[in-house]
Design an enzyme around this catalytic site. Structure first.
Site, PDB file in Angstrom:
ATOM      1  N   ASN A 262       0.860  -1.188   0.000  1.00 37.51           N
ATOM      2  CA  ASN A 262       0.000   0.000   0.000  1.00 37.51           C
ATOM      3  C   ASN A 262       0.896   1.238   0.000  1.00 37.51           C
ATOM      4  O   ASN A 262       1.456   1.592   1.026  1.00 37.51           O
ATOM      5  CB  ASN A 262      -0.897  -0.033   1.247  1.00 37.51           C
ATOM      6  N   TRP A 263       1.009   1.850  -1.164  1.00 36.52           N
ATOM      7  CA  TRP A 263       1.926   2.996  -1.294  1.00 36.52           C
ATOM      8  C   TRP A 263       1.382   4.250  -0.628  1.00 36.52           C
ATOM      9  O   TRP A 263       2.098   5.243  -0.490  1.00 36.52           O
ATOM     10  CB  TRP A 263       2.226   3.280  -2.767  1.00 36.52           C
ATOM     11  N   LYS A 264       0.094   4.233  -0.293  1.00 39.30           N
ATOM     12  CA  LYS A 264      -0.553   5.434   0.269  1.00 39.30           C
ATOM     13  C   LYS A 264      -0.280   6.625  -0.662  1.00 39.30           C
ATOM     14  O   LYS A 264      -0.185   6.441  -1.860  1.00 39.30           O
ATOM     15  CB  LYS A 264      -0.066   5.683   1.700  1.00 39.30           C
TER      16      LYS A 264
ATOM     17  N   HIS B 238      -9.861   1.220   4.570  1.00 35.65           N
ATOM     18  CA  HIS B 238      -8.595   1.462   5.282  1.00 35.65           C
ATOM     19  C   HIS B 238      -8.847   2.437   6.432  1.00 35.65           C
ATOM     20  O   HIS B 238      -9.649   3.367   6.316  1.00 35.65           O
ATOM     21  CB  HIS B 238      -7.549   2.024   4.308  1.00 35.65           C
TER      22      HIS B 238
ATOM     23  N   GLU C 234      -7.257   4.848   7.488  1.00 32.00           N
ATOM     24  CA  GLU C 234      -7.037   6.274   7.171  1.00 32.00           C
ATOM     25  C   GLU C 234      -8.251   6.846   6.454  1.00 32.00           C
ATOM     26  O   GLU C 234      -8.575   8.031   6.613  1.00 32.00           O
ATOM     27  CB  GLU C 234      -5.745   6.425   6.351  1.00 32.00           C
TER      28      GLU C 234
ATOM     29  N   GLU D 168      -5.716  -4.711  10.434  1.00 31.38           N
ATOM     30  CA  GLU D 168      -4.725  -3.658  10.632  1.00 31.38           C
ATOM     31  C   GLU D 168      -5.058  -2.874  11.902  1.00 31.38           C
ATOM     32  O   GLU D 168      -5.857  -1.929  11.859  1.00 31.38           O
ATOM     33  CB  GLU D 168      -4.714  -2.691   9.441  1.00 31.38           C
TER      34      GLU D 168
ATOM     35  N   GLY E 243       2.059   2.551  10.716  1.00 34.91           N
ATOM     36  CA  GLY E 243       3.010   3.651  10.581  1.00 34.91           C
ATOM     37  C   GLY E 243       3.685   4.058  11.880  1.00 34.91           C
ATOM     38  O   GLY E 243       4.309   5.117  11.956  1.00 34.91           O
TER      39      GLY E 243
ATOM     40  N   SER F  52       3.008  -1.845  10.425  1.00 36.23           N
ATOM     41  CA  SER F  52       4.447  -1.906  10.679  1.00 36.23           C
ATOM     42  C   SER F  52       5.080  -3.257  10.347  1.00 36.23           C
ATOM     43  O   SER F  52       6.017  -3.692  11.022  1.00 36.23           O
ATOM     44  CB  SER F  52       4.757  -1.489  12.129  1.00 36.23           C
TER      45      SER F  52
ATOM     46  N   GLY G 280       2.701  -1.026   4.319  1.00 30.23           N
ATOM     47  CA  GLY G 280       2.723   0.386   3.934  1.00 30.23           C
ATOM     48  C   GLY G 280       4.149   0.859   3.702  1.00 30.23           C
ATOM     49  O   GLY G 280       4.743   0.637   2.657  1.00 30.23           O
ATOM     50  N   GLY G 281       4.715   1.502   4.717  1.00 23.65           N
ATOM     51  CA  GLY G 281       6.040   2.114   4.597  1.00 23.65           C
ATOM     52  C   GLY G 281       7.095   1.192   4.007  1.00 23.65           C
ATOM     53  O   GLY G 281       7.887   1.611   3.145  1.00 23.65           O
TER      54      GLY G 281
HETATM   55  P1  PGA Z   1       2.501   0.511   7.631  1.00 23.28           P
HETATM   56  O1  PGA Z   1       1.045   0.698   6.956  1.00 23.28           O
HETATM   57  O2  PGA Z   1       3.067  -0.781   7.110  1.00 23.28           O
HETATM   58  O3  PGA Z   1       3.292   1.700   7.185  1.00 23.28           O
HETATM   59  O4  PGA Z   1       2.296   0.467   9.111  1.00 23.28           O
HETATM   60  C1  PGA Z   1       0.209  -0.383   6.713  1.00 23.28           C
HETATM   61  C2  PGA Z   1      -1.092   0.083   6.097  1.00 23.28           C
HETATM   62  O5  PGA Z   1      -1.624   1.116   6.504  1.00 23.28           O
HETATM   63  O6  PGA Z   1      -1.636  -0.577   5.191  1.00 23.28           O
END
Ligand code: PGA
Length: 253
Positions: free
Chosen positions: A9-11, A95, A97, A167, A173, A212, A233-234
Site C-alpha cells: 500500500n503505497w498510500k 482502510h 485512514e 490492521e 506507521g 508496521s 505500507g512504509g
Molecule cells: P505501515 O502501513 O506498514 O506503514 O504500518 C500499513 C497500512 O496502513 O496498510
C-alpha cells in the site's frame, strides 16, 4: 492451502520517477517461482500506467479506494468499473485512514465492497481497532462490527476470494507491530466469525496482517496459522525491503 499474499500500500507516496525505479528493481528481485501473490496499490493517477507496465508481470495492481456509486455526477470520485477498465485486479476498502480522515463508516465500506465485487475486482477489506478500543478490551467487538456490516449486505460467498486485512490502527506507521500472538488471536477470531456462516468459505479467506510489517518481523508474523501474508505500507516503498517480506511469505507456503 491459502496462497500467501503480500500487498504494498503505497498510500500517497510516489512519482513517475520513483515508481519506475521501484518497479524496475522489484521486477529484478522478485522470484517468479515463489508461490505467492504480490500486489501494489499506487495512488490513482499512476494506476493506468503501472497496470499497463505490469501487464506481463506477476505483480498485480490495485487501487487504495473506490467510489460506492457505479458512475454519474460524483465529482472527484472513481468508479470500480474504471479501475477494472485500466487493469486493476484489486481494491482496498475501509482502510483506517479512510475511516478516520474521510469519515467512512461501516455502511459505506460495505457498499464499496459491493461495488468492487460488481466490477469484478477483489476487495481487500481493512478492519482493526484503535489503541483506545484495544485498551478498553473492545478489539473483538470492533472487528466483528466492521466485518458483520460487510457480511450482512454482501453475504459470505464473496469471502472465498475477497481478502481481509487486519490492521490495528495503533500499529500503522508507528513502527510498533502487533506481536505475532496478538495478531494471530484476532485473525483466528475473524476466521471463526466467517466460519459461523460457512466454515468451508472461512477456510479459504485470506487474512492479511498490516501495521508496521517489515523484513525484520515478517517471518514470525507469517508463521502464524491464520496470517496469510501482509498489507505493507512504509516498507513497500523500498524494493529490497519489500522483496525480503515477499521472501518471508514464500517460506510460509
Ligand atoms: P505501515 O502501513 O506498514 O506503514 O504500518 C500499513 C497500512 O496502513 O496498510
Amino acid at each position: 492451502m491459502r496462497r500467501p499474499m503480500v500487498a504494498g500500500n503505497w498510500k500517497m507516496h510516489g512519482s513517475e520517477a520513483a515508481n519506475t525505479a521501484l518497479l524496475t528493481e522489484l521486477d529484478l528481485r522478485l522470484r517468479v517461482e515463489w508461490p505467492i501473490d504480490v500486489a501494489v496499490f499506487p495512488p490513482f493517477v499512476y494506476l493506468a500506467d503501472i497496470a499497463r507496465r505490469l501487464r506481463d508481470s506477476t505483480i498485480e495492481v490495485g487501487a487504495q479506494n473506490v467510489c460506492a456509486e457505479a458512475g454519474g455526477a460524483f465529482t472527484g470520485e472513481v468508479a470500480a468499473a474504471m479501475l477494472k477498465d485500466v487493469g486493476c485486479a484489486l481494491v482496498i476498502v475501509g482502510h483506517s485512514e479512510r475511516r478516520r480522515w474521510y469519515h467512512e463508516d461501516d455502511a459505506l465500506v460495505a457498499r464499496k465492497f459491493a461495488a468492487a465485487l460488481g466490477a469484478g475486482l477483489t476487495p481487500v477489506l481493512c478492519i482493526g481497532e484503535t489503541l483506545e478500543e484495544r485498551e478498553a478490551d473492545k478489539t473483538e467487538a470492533v472487528v466483528a462490527r466492521q466485518l458483520d456490516a460487510v457480511l450482512a449486505t454482501n453475504g459470505t460467498a464473496p469471502f472465498a476470494h475477497a481478502i481481509v486485512a487486519y490492521e490495528p490502527v495503533w500499529a500503522i506507521g508507528t513502527g510498533r507491530n502487533a506481536s505475532p500472538a496478538q495478531a494471530q488471536a484476532v485473525h483466528a477470531f475473524v476466521r471463526r466469525r466467517i466460519a459461523e456462516q460457512n466454515a468451508n468459505i472461512a477456510g479459504q479467506t485470506r487474512i492479511l496482517y498490516g501495521g508496521s510489517v517489515k523484513a525484520a518481523n515478517a517471518a514470525e508474523l507469517f508463521a502464524m496459522p491464520d496470517i496469510d501474508g501482509g498489507l505493507v505500507g512504509g516498507a513497500s516503498l523500498g524494493a529490497e525491503e519489500f522483496n525480503e517480506i515477499c521472501a518471508a511469505a514464500a517460506v510460509r507456503h
